[in-house]
Scaffold this motif. Structure first.
Motif, PDB file in Angstrom:
ATOM      1  N   THR A 270       0.833  -1.193   0.000  1.00  9.71           N
ATOM      2  CA  THR A 270       0.000   0.000   0.000  1.00  9.71           C
ATOM      3  C   THR A 270       0.873   1.250   0.000  1.00  9.71           C
ATOM      4  OG1 THR A 270      -1.692   1.176   1.290  1.00  9.71           O
ATOM      5  CG2 THR A 270      -0.101  -0.099   2.513  1.00  9.71           C
ATOM      6  N   PRO A 271       0.403   2.393  -0.525  1.00  8.78           N
ATOM      7  CA  PRO A 271       1.247   3.590  -0.541  1.00  8.78           C
ATOM      8  C   PRO A 271       1.418   4.269   0.813  1.00  8.78           C
ATOM      9  CG  PRO A 271      -0.895   4.064  -1.517  1.00  8.78           C
ATOM     10  CD  PRO A 271      -0.841   2.579  -1.296  1.00  8.78           C
ATOM     11  N   ASP A 272       0.491   4.076   1.751  1.00  5.59           N
ATOM     12  CA  ASP A 272       0.554   4.765   3.036  1.00  5.59           C
ATOM     13  C   ASP A 272       1.016   3.818   4.135  1.00  5.59           C
ATOM     14  OD1 ASP A 272      -1.807   3.416   2.471  1.00  5.59           O
ATOM     15  OD2 ASP A 272      -3.072   4.720   3.687  1.00  5.59           O
ATOM     16  N   TYR A 273       1.536   4.404   5.228  1.00 10.24           N
ATOM     17  CA  TYR A 273       2.084   3.606   6.320  1.00 10.24           C
ATOM     18  C   TYR A 273       1.474   4.069   7.637  1.00 10.24           C
ATOM     19  CZ  TYR A 273       5.679   0.802   8.741  1.00 10.24           C
ATOM     20  OH  TYR A 273       6.330  -0.144   9.493  1.00 10.24           O
ATOM     21  N   TRP A 274       0.463   3.353   8.093  1.00 11.96           N
ATOM     22  CA  TRP A 274      -0.142   3.596   9.401  1.00 11.96           C
ATOM     23  C   TRP A 274      -1.093   2.440   9.689  1.00 11.96           C
ATOM     24  CZ3 TRP A 274      -5.477   5.451  10.168  1.00 11.96           C
ATOM     25  CH2 TRP A 274      -6.204   5.546   8.972  1.00 11.96           C
ATOM     26  N   ARG A 275      -1.687   2.455  10.837  1.00 17.65           N
ATOM     27  CA  ARG A 275      -2.636   1.407  11.217  1.00 17.65           C
ATOM     28  C   ARG A 275      -3.911   2.053  11.739  1.00 17.65           C
ATOM     29  NH1 ARG A 275       2.149   0.444  13.952  1.00 17.65           N
ATOM     30  NH2 ARG A 275       2.232  -1.816  13.701  1.00 17.65           N
ATOM     31  N   ASN A 276      -5.030   1.428  11.413  1.00 19.11           N
ATOM     32  CA  ASN A 276      -6.342   1.941  11.779  1.00 19.11           C
ATOM     33  C   ASN A 276      -7.082   0.888  12.593  1.00 19.11           C
ATOM     34  OD1 ASN A 276      -9.448   1.781  10.473  1.00 19.11           O
ATOM     35  ND2 ASN A 276      -8.854   3.726  11.370  1.00 19.11           N
ATOM     36  N   TYR A 277      -7.437   1.240  13.829  1.00 19.62           N
ATOM     37  CA  TYR A 277      -8.212   0.353  14.693  1.00 19.62           C
ATOM     38  C   TYR A 277      -9.663   0.842  14.753  1.00 19.62           C
ATOM     39  CZ  TYR A 277      -3.782  -1.335  16.675  1.00 19.62           C
ATOM     40  OH  TYR A 277      -2.534  -1.877  16.852  1.00 19.62           O
ATOM     41  N   THR A 278     -10.575  -0.094  14.739  1.00 19.00           N
ATOM     42  CA  THR A 278     -11.982   0.188  15.024  1.00 19.00           C
ATOM     43  C   THR A 278     -12.396  -0.706  16.185  1.00 19.00           C
ATOM     44  OG1 THR A 278     -12.529   0.802  12.756  1.00 19.00           O
ATOM     45  CG2 THR A 278     -14.335   0.071  14.149  1.00 19.00           C
ATOM     46  N   VAL A 279     -12.988  -0.115  17.205  1.00 25.78           N
ATOM     47  CA  VAL A 279     -13.469  -0.864  18.371  1.00 25.78           C
ATOM     48  C   VAL A 279     -14.953  -0.585  18.514  1.00 25.78           C
ATOM     49  CG1 VAL A 279     -13.225  -1.254  20.852  1.00 25.78           C
ATOM     50  CG2 VAL A 279     -11.214  -0.619  19.487  1.00 25.78           C
ATOM     51  N   ILE A 280     -15.762  -1.639  18.508  1.00 25.65           N
ATOM     52  CA  ILE A 280     -17.210  -1.499  18.616  1.00 25.65           C
ATOM     53  C   ILE A 280     -17.685  -2.193  19.889  1.00 25.65           C
ATOM     54  CG2 ILE A 280     -19.431  -1.901  17.497  1.00 25.65           C
ATOM     55  CD1 ILE A 280     -17.945  -2.112  14.838  1.00 25.65           C
ATOM     56  N   GLY A 281     -18.435  -1.458  20.670  1.00 28.22           N
ATOM     57  CA  GLY A 281     -18.977  -2.000  21.905  1.00 28.22           C
ATOM     58  C   GLY A 281     -20.484  -1.912  21.945  1.00 28.22           C
ATOM     59  N   THR A 282     -21.039  -2.156  23.110  1.00 38.28           N
ATOM     60  CA  THR A 282     -22.492  -2.157  23.269  1.00 38.28           C
ATOM     61  C   THR A 282     -23.083  -0.756  23.303  1.00 38.28           C
ATOM     62  OG1 THR A 282     -22.156  -2.286  25.667  1.00 38.28           O
ATOM     63  CG2 THR A 282     -22.531  -4.368  24.490  1.00 38.28           C
ATOM     64  N   GLU A 283     -22.219   0.292  23.368  1.00 39.87           N
ATOM     65  CA  GLU A 283     -22.733   1.654  23.471  1.00 39.87           C
ATOM     66  C   GLU A 283     -22.046   2.632  22.522  1.00 39.87           C
ATOM     67  OE1 GLU A 283     -22.822   2.987  27.542  1.00 39.87           O
ATOM     68  OE2 GLU A 283     -23.356   0.981  28.275  1.00 39.87           O
ATOM     69  N   GLY A 284     -21.234   2.133  21.606  1.00 42.42           N
ATOM     70  CA  GLY A 284     -20.592   3.073  20.695  1.00 42.42           C
ATOM     71  C   GLY A 284     -19.467   2.442  19.914  1.00 42.42           C
ATOM     72  N   ARG A 285     -18.808   3.274  19.113  1.00 45.32           N
ATOM     73  CA  ARG A 285     -17.685   2.846  18.274  1.00 45.32           C
ATOM     74  C   ARG A 285     -16.599   3.901  18.336  1.00 45.32           C
ATOM     75  NH1 ARG A 285     -15.780   3.631  12.948  1.00 45.32           N
ATOM     76  NH2 ARG A 285     -17.467   5.065  12.391  1.00 45.32           N
TER      77      ARG A 285
END
Length: 404
Positions: A270-285
């Motif tokens: 990929t051209p970019d260098y970083w990491r993306n986390y998504t955390v989903i719970g019972t009351e939000g993201r």
């Protein structure tokens, strides 16, 4: 305060973190350095001063009256070297991954238990400001009970960093889910307060396997060939390692031991260098954008797409390499040597990350067949829980630990 006497084994790129420990008169100093390559040995005096003892074989450091040692050598050497220093009674910092196999990790943990020697694993991302910010939001209940996590890792420098030297050969790494992915797998476990017990994965050598221009790079380090302005697009890379048999694209699904689920995707072209986390719970993201100078956004109301999250947390990088994480782990290691202070990192967690990554690599190479992740020995878990408690434990982790 008497300085803690430290050695460093391996003088490649990652050895730069040991320079944060060279503070003569301020609590710690590097007194011995080791590398098999002469040019790297010659750099030791400039880095650590004229009094540093410079050696070619790590075994000569076993009787050098060290209080601790940094093991920052290629991954496949960690097991042998770490066991030797632990059995010699020398507190040992092992760069991640702890080892390249689950059995290798278990052997290191057993050596620490039998010898009673302190073991620290360099999972610096637990100290990364954006990871700490996400964990703090989760601890405060910003998304409720965590049910799902996924991480997309865009490794924009993958061709330069991992396909031109020993990393490209699976004999040295098992695969890049282990070498690179254990960072994020450990973070996923830490954010969830749970560990992986079953995996399935797919992936392959999608781009770099088509490049036939190869070169040996004995005696060189990554900075000798890293030229991002020239090596783009990915198929323009030249001089790959003679053996290239690790995947450049991997996708892993995880079932966690608390009933939650996670996924990890890693791409090295990929051209970019970083990491993306998504955390989903019972009351939000929540989701991070950037991983050094970053922002974390939290959505807590129902809506269509909107950029204006309900909570926005800017997370600036801190001073020092890797967004300030390297000085933090070095300081933590020195405190751990000196007085056994609680650590944010965990040898058991480091082992669990490797075990999950090894199982996923096996699944990937078997066409996605689901594989159970072996648990650590309960006696070893109890030992480390008693002698090396982690700080900032979440309620979920505390309940999980209590049930073991």
């Amino acid at each position: 305060m008497t300085d803690v006497r430290l050695g460093v084994v391996g003088l490649g790129v990652r050895s730069a973190l040991a320079e944060y420990a060279h503070r003569p008169g301020a609590g710690s100093r590097i007194v011995a350095a080791c590398d098999s390559h002469q040019l790297r040995r010659e750099s030791a005096v400039a880095r650590y001063g004229p009094d540093v003892r410079v050696l070619a074989d790590y075994r000569a450091l076993l009787d050098a009256e060290l209080d601790g040692v940094f093991v920052v050598t290629p991954d496949h050497t960690h097991e042998e070297i770490a066991v030797a220093f632990l059995e010699a009674g020398i507190a040992t910092f092992v760069e991640k991954p702890l080892a390249i196999t689950t059995a290798g990790c278990d052997r290191i943990l057993d050596a620490a238990l039998r010898s009673g020697t302190r073991l620290y694993v360099g999972h610096n991302m637990r100290h990364m400001p954006v990871v700490r910010a996400m964990r703090d939001l989760i601890q405060r209940g910003a998304v409720g009970q965590v049910k799902a996590i996924w991480c997309r890792h865009f490794v924009g420098h993958g061709g330069d960093f991992y396909f031109k030297d020993w990393h490209a050969d699976r004999r040295n790494t098992t695969g890049l889910l282990v070498q690179k992915g254990v960072h994020d797998i450990d973070v996923i476990h830490w954010l969830a307060g749970a560990t992986t017990r079953r995996v399935t994965a797919l992936g392959g050598l999608s781009v770099y396997g088509d490049i036939t221009d190869r070169a040996g790079r004995d005696g060189q380090v990554m900075t000798d060939w890293w030229k991002p302005e020239e090596n783009w697009p990915p198929l323009a890379q030249r001089g790959l390692h003679p053996v290239v048999d690790v995947e450049d694209l991997s996708m892993m699904l995880m079932q966690l031991d608390d009933g939650g689920f996670a996924s990890y995707q890693q791409c090295h072209f990929t051209p970019d260098y970083w990491r993306n986390y998504t955390v989903i719970g019972t009351e939000g993201r929540l989701e991070n954008f950037g991983d050094e100078d970053a922002v974390v956004k939290v959505w807590q109301r129902r809506s269509d797409y909107r950029d204006d999250a309900d909570l926005v947390v800017p997370v600036p990088a801190e001073d020092g390499t890797h967004a300030g994480t390297d000085p933090r782990i070095v300081n933590e290691f020195v405190r751990f040597i000196r007085d056994g202070a609680p650590t944010m990192t965990s040898p058991i967690a480091a082992r669990d990350a490797v075990a999950a990554a090894c199982a996923a690599t096996a699944s990937l190479r078997a066409g996605g067949h689901p594989i159970d992740v072996p648990r650590p020995d309960p006696a070893v878990e109890r030992y480390f829980a008693s002698v090396q408690p982690t700080n900032q434990s979440s309620p979920t982790e505390k309940a999980h630990d209590a049930g073991r």
